[in-house]
Write a protein that holds these residues in place. Structure first.
Motif, short mmCIF file in Angstrom:
data_model
loop_
_atom_site.label_atom_id
_atom_site.label_comp_id
_atom_site.label_asym_id
_atom_site.label_seq_id
_atom_site.Cartn_x
_atom_site.Cartn_y
_atom_site.Cartn_z
N GLU A 32 -22.16 46.36 -66.83
CA GLU A 32 -21.92 45.01 -66.35
C GLU A 32 -23.08 44.53 -65.49
OE1 GLU A 32 -18.12 44.63 -64.49
OE2 GLU A 32 -17.13 45.82 -66.04
N TYR A 33 -23.38 43.25 -65.63
CA TYR A 33 -24.44 42.64 -64.83
C TYR A 33 -23.83 42.10 -63.55
CZ TYR A 33 -27.38 42.90 -68.94
OH TYR A 33 -28.13 43.36 -70.00
N GLY A 34 -24.43 42.41 -62.44
CA GLY A 34 -23.95 41.92 -61.17
C GLY A 34 -24.49 40.53 -60.87
N THR A 35 -24.00 39.96 -59.80
CA THR A 35 -24.44 38.64 -59.35
C THR A 35 -24.78 38.71 -57.88
OG1 THR A 35 -22.99 37.56 -60.94
CG2 THR A 35 -23.79 36.21 -59.13
N ASP A 36 -25.92 38.18 -57.52
CA ASP A 36 -26.29 38.03 -56.11
C ASP A 36 -26.12 36.57 -55.73
OD1 ASP A 36 -27.10 40.74 -55.57
OD2 ASP A 36 -28.91 40.34 -56.75
N TRP A 37 -25.53 36.33 -54.55
CA TRP A 37 -25.32 34.97 -54.06
C TRP A 37 -26.30 34.69 -52.94
CZ3 TRP A 37 -22.19 31.27 -56.02
CH2 TRP A 37 -21.26 31.68 -56.98
N PHE A 38 -26.94 33.53 -53.00
CA PHE A 38 -27.88 33.11 -51.99
C PHE A 38 -27.39 31.81 -51.35
CE2 PHE A 38 -30.32 35.77 -54.74
CZ PHE A 38 -31.27 36.38 -53.93
N ARG A 39 -27.38 31.78 -50.02
CA ARG A 39 -27.08 30.54 -49.29
C ARG A 39 -28.40 29.79 -49.18
NH1 ARG A 39 -26.72 31.47 -44.34
NH2 ARG A 39 -27.39 33.62 -44.47
N CYS A 40 -28.39 28.52 -49.57
CA CYS A 40 -29.63 27.73 -49.57
C CYS A 40 -29.47 26.52 -48.66
CB CYS A 40 -29.96 27.26 -50.98
SG CYS A 40 -30.27 28.62 -52.13
N SER A 41 -30.56 26.17 -47.97
CA SER A 41 -30.58 25.00 -47.09
C SER A 41 -31.83 24.18 -47.39
CB SER A 41 -30.61 25.42 -45.62
OG SER A 41 -29.47 26.18 -45.31
N VAL A 42 -31.64 22.86 -47.47
CA VAL A 42 -32.75 21.93 -47.65
C VAL A 42 -32.68 20.92 -46.53
CG1 VAL A 42 -33.79 20.19 -49.15
CG2 VAL A 42 -32.73 22.20 -50.16
N TRP A 43 -33.80 20.70 -45.85
CA TRP A 43 -33.84 19.85 -44.66
C TRP A 43 -34.51 18.52 -44.93
CZ3 TRP A 43 -31.55 21.50 -40.18
CH2 TRP A 43 -31.16 22.84 -40.16
N GLY A 44 -34.15 17.51 -44.15
CA GLY A 44 -34.81 16.21 -44.18
C GLY A 44 -34.29 15.30 -45.28
N LYS A 45 -35.14 14.37 -45.67
CA LYS A 45 -34.76 13.36 -46.67
C LYS A 45 -34.41 13.98 -48.01
CE LYS A 45 -37.57 9.68 -44.68
NZ LYS A 45 -38.70 8.76 -44.91
#
Length: 134
Positions: free
Chosen positions: A42-55
């Motif tokens: 089985e292939y696993g999944t990695d979760w990433f929290r992402c943030s984008v700032w400004g306009k």
């Protein structure tokens, strides 16, 4: 600098908030499938929290939606929370999902034209792990 580029699917609708200083930040998660299967196949999944700032946070809110395939680049962060490692990306660059700028008809026509350019070349390219430099 610890920079990373990830490609995966948006996990849920992005949220945009304002900081006390009035700057906007868009937060979303990206699920990235692992390249190799585990011992159970089985292939696993990695979760990433992402943030984008400004306009650019409003751009994320407008074009990124749950399930959209996206690619983001930014500074990598890893932190511990309740005994588990949390992976994060402070996004500095991103691609818009494929269907964000085109209606379905135009996108479909572009894909057919693009595929026609490379069809009937008569050669198949086989690449094995030993061909890769890493």
């Amino acid at each position: 600098m610890r920079q990373i580029t990830i490609s995966g699917n948006v996990g849920k609708e992005p949220t945009v908030n304002n900081t006390q200083g009035g700057m906007q930040v868009a937060n979303f998660s990206v699920a990235v499938r692992r390249n190799r299967p585990d011992n159970n196949g089985e292939y696993g999944t990695d979760w990433f929290r992402c943030s984008v700032w400004g306009k650019r946070a409003t751009t994320i809110e407008k074009f990124y939606h749950k399930g959209s395939h996206v690619t983001v680049t930014g500074d990598f962060e890893a932190s511990e929370y309740n005994g588990s490692t949390q992976l994060g990306v402070n996004v500095s660059d991103f691609d818009l999902p494929d269907n964000s700028n085109h209606d379905n008809t135009q996108s479909s026509n572009n894909n057919q034209t693009s595929q026609a350019k490379f069809s009937n070349q008569g050669m198949q390219i086989d690449v094995s792990d030993s061909d890769l430099p890493f």
